[in-house]
Design an enzyme around this catalytic site. Structure first.
Site, PDB file in Angstrom:
ATOM      1  N   CYS A   1       0.846  -1.315  -0.070  1.00 57.97           N
ATOM      2  CA  CYS A   1      -0.068   0.000  -0.035  1.00 57.97           C
ATOM      3  C   CYS A   1       0.851   1.381  -0.159  1.00 57.97           C
ATOM      4  CB  CYS A   1      -0.662  -0.046   1.076  1.00 57.97           C
ATOM      5  SG  CYS A   1      -2.392   0.899   0.877  1.00 57.97           S
TER       6      CYS A   1
ATOM      7  N   HIS B   1      -3.619  -5.090   0.452  1.00 63.66           N
ATOM      8  CA  HIS B   1      -2.860  -5.594   1.881  1.00 63.66           C
ATOM      9  C   HIS B   1      -3.222  -7.354   1.668  1.00 63.66           C
ATOM     10  CE1 HIS B   1      -2.458  -1.867   4.034  1.00 63.66           C
ATOM     11  NE2 HIS B   1      -3.528  -1.520   3.344  1.00 63.66           N
TER      12      HIS B   1
ATOM     13  N   GLU C   1      -1.650  -9.401   3.709  1.00 64.20           N
ATOM     14  CA  GLU C   1      -1.308  -9.918   4.876  1.00 64.20           C
ATOM     15  C   GLU C   1      -2.693 -10.276   5.521  1.00 64.20           C
ATOM     16  OE1 GLU C   1      -0.872  -6.573   4.259  1.00 64.20           O
ATOM     17  OE2 GLU C   1      -1.567  -5.330   5.840  1.00 64.20           O
TER      18      GLU C   1
HETATM   19  N1  GLN Z   1      -2.121   6.771   2.830  1.00 65.16           N
HETATM   20  C1  GLN Z   1      -2.150   5.912   1.697  1.00 65.16           C
HETATM   21  C2  GLN Z   1      -3.540   6.064   0.764  1.00 65.16           C
HETATM   22  O1  GLN Z   1      -4.433   6.520   1.575  1.00 65.16           O
HETATM   23  C3  GLN Z   1      -1.885   4.514   1.692  1.00 65.16           C
HETATM   24  C4  GLN Z   1      -2.706   3.741   2.685  1.00 65.16           C
HETATM   25  C5  GLN Z   1      -2.291   2.349   3.201  1.00 65.16           C
HETATM   26  O2  GLN Z   1      -1.029   2.402   3.227  1.00 65.16           O
HETATM   27  N2  GLN Z   1      -3.266   1.731   3.714  1.00 65.16           N
HETATM   28  O3  GLN Z   1      -3.604   5.881  -0.090  1.00 65.16           O
END
Ligand code: GLN
Length: 572
Positions: free
Chosen positions: A388, A514, A516
């Protein structure tokens, strides 16, 4: 065997004495045992706090926010349930006091209560019971629903939930409901003894509100001496064989087997008159064996922001345990605060590490350090896995240091950047209210053949869970591609970049989702598995290089793997 024509049986798990005894893991472990007996099981978690969900809570307060396929932001215990039961949960598997009151107040405003006075009993308790029943009716028929009540018995906030489960037993009968209470037997060093009094008090507290536990799970740092179980049994009014020792363990994945050895699942089946097969536990034995006897070990650096709090990257920690087992290795995870990472300190920070993971995150703090760490990993051929924000930082790093786009940035951190390589999608740009603008939950992703991503998944179409606002800006795809970035995973309509990797690097993969959240105890996530494999190769190459270096050159400088020749540096 199929029990789906029978009524759903209910197990309620409460906790006493202190918090953090591991109700979530205990519930998940019992669930895993019942599933291993061929039963259809799910778990519901009630959280007594007033927030509607943990999505808006600071990770320092609450630990990780766990995201389900349907995009619900839930308690991290749901992660344990999924990992132990190898099942997908949904928003229906978690409810907070906030959600319960919200639903009741909405009904009151609609006039559903016909002018009656709306009260905790029966309106709030009815809503709680309805959540349990809704889950029971929801599926093709669960044999068992385990309901975990968050908090500790004696808390004001938990009372409506305890009252609701008391009523539930009254309505469903003793053969269909059991109460399990998780408590602590502390060791008092000055007396040299394990003490049962806190457990007695905690059970008394439950009995005051009409709940007599059927089974006690006793957390203890030491084996319970012979005299202790009869004493607990007598004072707590629980049969001796239902006093189960829950000794501290090195790995949470040992707990299903420890419960099994003491007959917990058999006892539960007897009490609930559940007919079930003998449990098939080979999978668990393998997991535990893999954790206990690794053949190798590898160190992964995690450069994050919430490194002080144990639970803020829970699913990532667990995914590494699973990936370790899959590679017959132990994964040592070393957290580093990115605030302290810069060009001077990078080499030191990386010493002894065989891979770098940058986890998700929000806000600018620590981002420069992350970019520095990524640059170091890219230039030195160190396996890199970006999740992310980790992917976003990798895109910024390549843009700045290889593509010559100085000051490239994410619009999250710099609205005025001349090169917004990470930005909002055009249809998001007018949204002023930040709540509800996130891409949440499962989305499909198409993977390019012949890439490392494809090699890991072995499938052209996958589904992964998201929780973010920003995306890779498509205007920069071309220039990034010209400098070695492969957009190996895209949304099926090609509009969103879901995965990136680098051609000139042993293993450099970033994902906008994600992964994970989908790693399971007996089924490691393919990307974590391959990342750990790459880290092991890096380590072996390096160790050979070092040994060879000593012999050939009479020095102990490590030599880099050939494929790791430094890519275009920041001067490019
Ligand atoms: N802050 C970033 C976004 O909003 C990444 C979010 C995250 O890593 N879950 O896109």
């Amino acid at each position: 065997m199929n029990n789906s024509s029978r009524p759903t049986k209910h197990i309620f798990v409460t906790g006493g004495v202190v918090s953090s005894l591991g109700k979530g893991v205990a519930s998940a472990s019992l669930g895993a045992l019942l599933k291993a007996r061929g039963l259809d099981v799910t778990i519901l978690k009630f959280d007594p706090y007033i927030n509607v969900d943990p999505g808006t809570m600071n990770p320092f307060q609450h630990g990780e926010v766990y995201v389900t396929d349907d995009g619900a932001e839930t308690d991290l215990d749901l992660g344990h349930y999924e990992r132990f039961l190898d099942l997908n949960m949904s928003g229906k598997n978690n409810a907070t006091t906030g959600q319960i009151y919200e639903a009741v107040i909405q009904k009151e405003r609609r006039g559903d209560y016909l002018g009656g006075t709306v009260q905790v009993i029966p309106h709030i308790t009815n809503e709680i019971k309805q959540r349990i029943r809704r889950l029971a009716e929801d599926s093709s028929g669960y044999n068992v629903i385990i309901t975990e009540i968050g908090g500790t018995v004696g808390d004001i906030e938990s009372l409506p939930f305890l009252e609701a489960i008391r009523q539930f037993r009254l309505e469903e009968g003793r053969r269909n409901t059991i109460f399990i209470h998780l408590t602590l037997i502390p060791f008092i060093p000055s007396a040299g003894e394990l003490k049962t009094k806190p457990t007695q008090h905690s059970v008394n507290k439950l009995r005051e509100i009409g709940i007599q536990p059927d089974i006690l799970l006793c957390r203890t740092a030491y084996p319970l001496p012979k005299t202790v179980k009869p004493k607990i049994s007598l004072f707590c009014n629980v049969e001796q064989e239902a006093v189960i020792e829950a000794r501290d363990v090195d790995s949470i994945y040992e707990i299903p087997l420890i419960f099994y050895e003491q007959g917990l699942d058999r006892l539960v089946c007897e009490m609930l008159e559940l007919k079930a097969d003998r449990p098939k536990l080979e999978g668990w034995t393998k997991v535990v064996g893999g954790i206990r006897d690794p053949k190798d070990e590898v160190t992964i650096l995690i450069a994050g922001k919430y490194t002080d709090l144990q639970d803020s990257y829970k699913s990532i920690d667990e995914a590494f345990v699973h990936a370790g087992v899959a590679n017959e290795a132990r994964v040592d995870v070393k957290y580093v605060e990115t605030d302290k990472l810069d060009a001077e300190t990078a080499a030191d920070v990386f010493s002894g590490a065989h891979g770098l993971l940058i986890p998700g995150g929000f806000g600018e703090r620590g981002v420069p350090g992350k970019i520095e760490a990524i640059h170091y990993a890219r230039a030195n051929g160190i396996p890199f896995f970006g999740i992310c924000l980790g992917l976003q930082a990798a895109v910024i790093e390549l843009a700045r240091h290889a593509c010559g786009l100085e000051d490239a940035n994410s619009m999250e951190f710099d609205l005025m950047t001349p090169h917004p390589v990470i930005s909002l999608m055009p249809d998001q740009e007018d949204v002023v209210d930040m709540g509800g603008t996130m891409r949440l939950g499962a989305y499909p992703c198409r993977i390019k053949e012949g890439t490392k991503a494809f090699q890991a998944y072995g499938a052209p179409l996958i589904s992964e869970r998201h929780r973010h606002r920003y995306e890779v800006n498509n205007h920069y795809r071309k220039v990034l591609a010209e400098h070695g970035m492969v957009f190996c995973g895209l949304s099926p309509d090609d509009k969103l970049v879901e995965m990136i990797e680098l051609t000139e690097h042993p293993w450099f993969v970033g994902v906008q989702f994600h992964p994970e959240f989908k790693s399971r105890a007996q089924r490691a996530h393919p990307l974590f598995r391959e990342f750990v494999r790459a880290a092991l190769s890096y380590k072996r190459l390096h160790e050979t290089g070092r040994r060879r270096g000593r012999v050939d050159r009479g020095e102990s400088q490590p030599s880099l793997p050939e494929s790791a020749s430094a890519p275009a540096g920041r001067e490019a």
